[in-house]
Scaffold this motif. Structure first.
Motif, short mmCIF file in Angstrom:
data_model
loop_
_atom_site.label_atom_id
_atom_site.label_comp_id
_atom_site.label_asym_id
_atom_site.label_seq_id
_atom_site.Cartn_x
_atom_site.Cartn_y
_atom_site.Cartn_z
N UNK A 233 -26.99 -11.13 -9.34
CA UNK A 233 -26.43 -12.06 -10.32
C UNK A 233 -25.18 -12.79 -9.82
N UNK A 234 -24.69 -12.46 -8.67
CA UNK A 234 -23.46 -13.07 -8.18
C UNK A 234 -23.71 -14.46 -7.61
N UNK A 235 -22.97 -15.45 -8.09
CA UNK A 235 -23.05 -16.78 -7.51
C UNK A 235 -22.10 -16.83 -6.33
N UNK A 236 -22.19 -17.92 -5.53
CA UNK A 236 -21.43 -17.96 -4.28
C UNK A 236 -19.93 -17.97 -4.49
N UNK A 237 -19.44 -18.40 -5.65
CA UNK A 237 -17.99 -18.49 -5.83
C UNK A 237 -17.42 -17.40 -6.73
N UNK A 238 -18.19 -16.36 -7.01
CA UNK A 238 -17.69 -15.23 -7.78
C UNK A 238 -17.57 -14.02 -6.86
N UNK A 239 -16.52 -13.22 -7.04
CA UNK A 239 -16.36 -12.05 -6.15
C UNK A 239 -17.42 -10.99 -6.41
N UNK A 240 -17.82 -10.30 -5.34
CA UNK A 240 -18.74 -9.17 -5.47
C UNK A 240 -18.01 -7.96 -6.04
N UNK A 241 -16.72 -7.87 -5.74
CA UNK A 241 -15.90 -6.79 -6.28
C UNK A 241 -14.47 -7.27 -6.36
N UNK A 242 -13.73 -6.72 -7.33
CA UNK A 242 -12.33 -7.11 -7.50
C UNK A 242 -11.57 -5.92 -8.05
N UNK A 243 -10.43 -5.64 -7.47
CA UNK A 243 -9.56 -4.57 -7.96
C UNK A 243 -8.16 -5.14 -8.15
N UNK A 244 -7.45 -4.61 -9.13
CA UNK A 244 -6.08 -5.05 -9.40
C UNK A 244 -5.21 -3.82 -9.55
N UNK A 245 -4.10 -3.82 -8.84
CA UNK A 245 -3.15 -2.72 -8.93
C UNK A 245 -1.76 -3.33 -9.11
N UNK A 246 -0.87 -2.62 -9.80
CA UNK A 246 0.47 -3.15 -9.96
C UNK A 246 1.17 -2.67 -11.21
N UNK A 247 2.01 -3.54 -11.77
CA UNK A 247 2.83 -3.21 -12.94
C UNK A 247 2.33 -3.96 -14.18
N UNK A 248 2.19 -5.28 -14.06
CA UNK A 248 1.68 -6.13 -15.13
C UNK A 248 0.81 -7.19 -14.48
N UNK A 249 0.19 -8.04 -15.28
CA UNK A 249 -0.66 -9.10 -14.73
C UNK A 249 0.11 -10.02 -13.81
N UNK A 250 1.37 -10.30 -14.14
CA UNK A 250 2.18 -11.21 -13.34
C UNK A 250 2.87 -10.53 -12.16
N UNK A 251 2.87 -9.22 -12.13
CA UNK A 251 3.43 -8.46 -11.01
C UNK A 251 2.35 -7.50 -10.53
#
Length: 197
Positions: free
Chosen positions: A70-88
């Protein structure tokens, strides 16, 4: 080549990236043969060709994987986010390329990344002129300073065969901590080639 460009533009749209990035057709360091990240604090999305150690003091905020069907060419196959807040935070996104980036000249890759990102995000984000090539996880990488939407970021785009991995380090209130975390993550990340599409 358009798929490569669209992947970077897609990342900016999806995550509001800002970052700093820092590599030749054949990197000086040997790429890893396996994902041998340290077990403690290890982040390795299922089916993704990368892993890393969560930086000291950071919290895992999100992990997303997408089916190859289902992944189109401009969408990530995987994504992870680590940190404090969305802006940091530090977002790591991976894309599967239709072309083997190892066979493309470095100046062509740099121009493609810069041109596509600036065109796609005109008026929203600005990529600084200081785009530098370096090596991360034995692969070519490009460091790009980005500004926009009230915060600043450093982007690192890593290219390994059919893999395009982006590390987006955004900071607003915690610049020193996020930049320290980005350095730790770049040192610990392992990136493999997705293989032929």
């Amino acid at each position: 080549m358009r798929k490569l460009l669209a992947a970077f533009a897609g990342c900016l749209v999806l995550t509001g990236c800002t970052s700093q990035v820092g590599g030749a057709a054949v990197p000086a360091q040997k790429p890893p043969a396996s994902l041998d990240c340290v077990p403690a604090g290890r982040v390795a999305p299922e089916g993704a060709p990368y892993c890393y150690r969560t930086p000291d003091g950071f919290t895992q905020l999100a992990t997303e994987s997408t089916s190859a069907v289902t992944t189109s060419f401009n969408l990530p196959r995987a994504r992870t986010v680590t940190g404090f807040t969305e802006r940091d935070s530090i977002a790591v996104s991976v894309y599967k390329l239709e072309v083997d980036s190892d066979k493309l000249p470095s100046d062509q890759l740099r121009s493609a990344l810069l041109g596509t990102a600036n065109e796609a995000m005109a008026g929203v984000y600005r990529i600084g002129a200081d785009v530098r090539q370096t090596v991360v996880s034995g692969s070519r990488a490009y460091l790009m300073p980005i500004t926009g939407s009230g915060y600043t970021a450093d982007a690192v785009v890593i290219l390994r065969g059919h893999t395009q991995l982006e590390i987006l380090c955004r900071y607003d209130q915690h610049q020193a901590e996020v930049q320290r975390g980005c350095a730790q993550l770049r040192d610990s990340i392992r990136v493999l080639d997705f293989g032929r599409p």
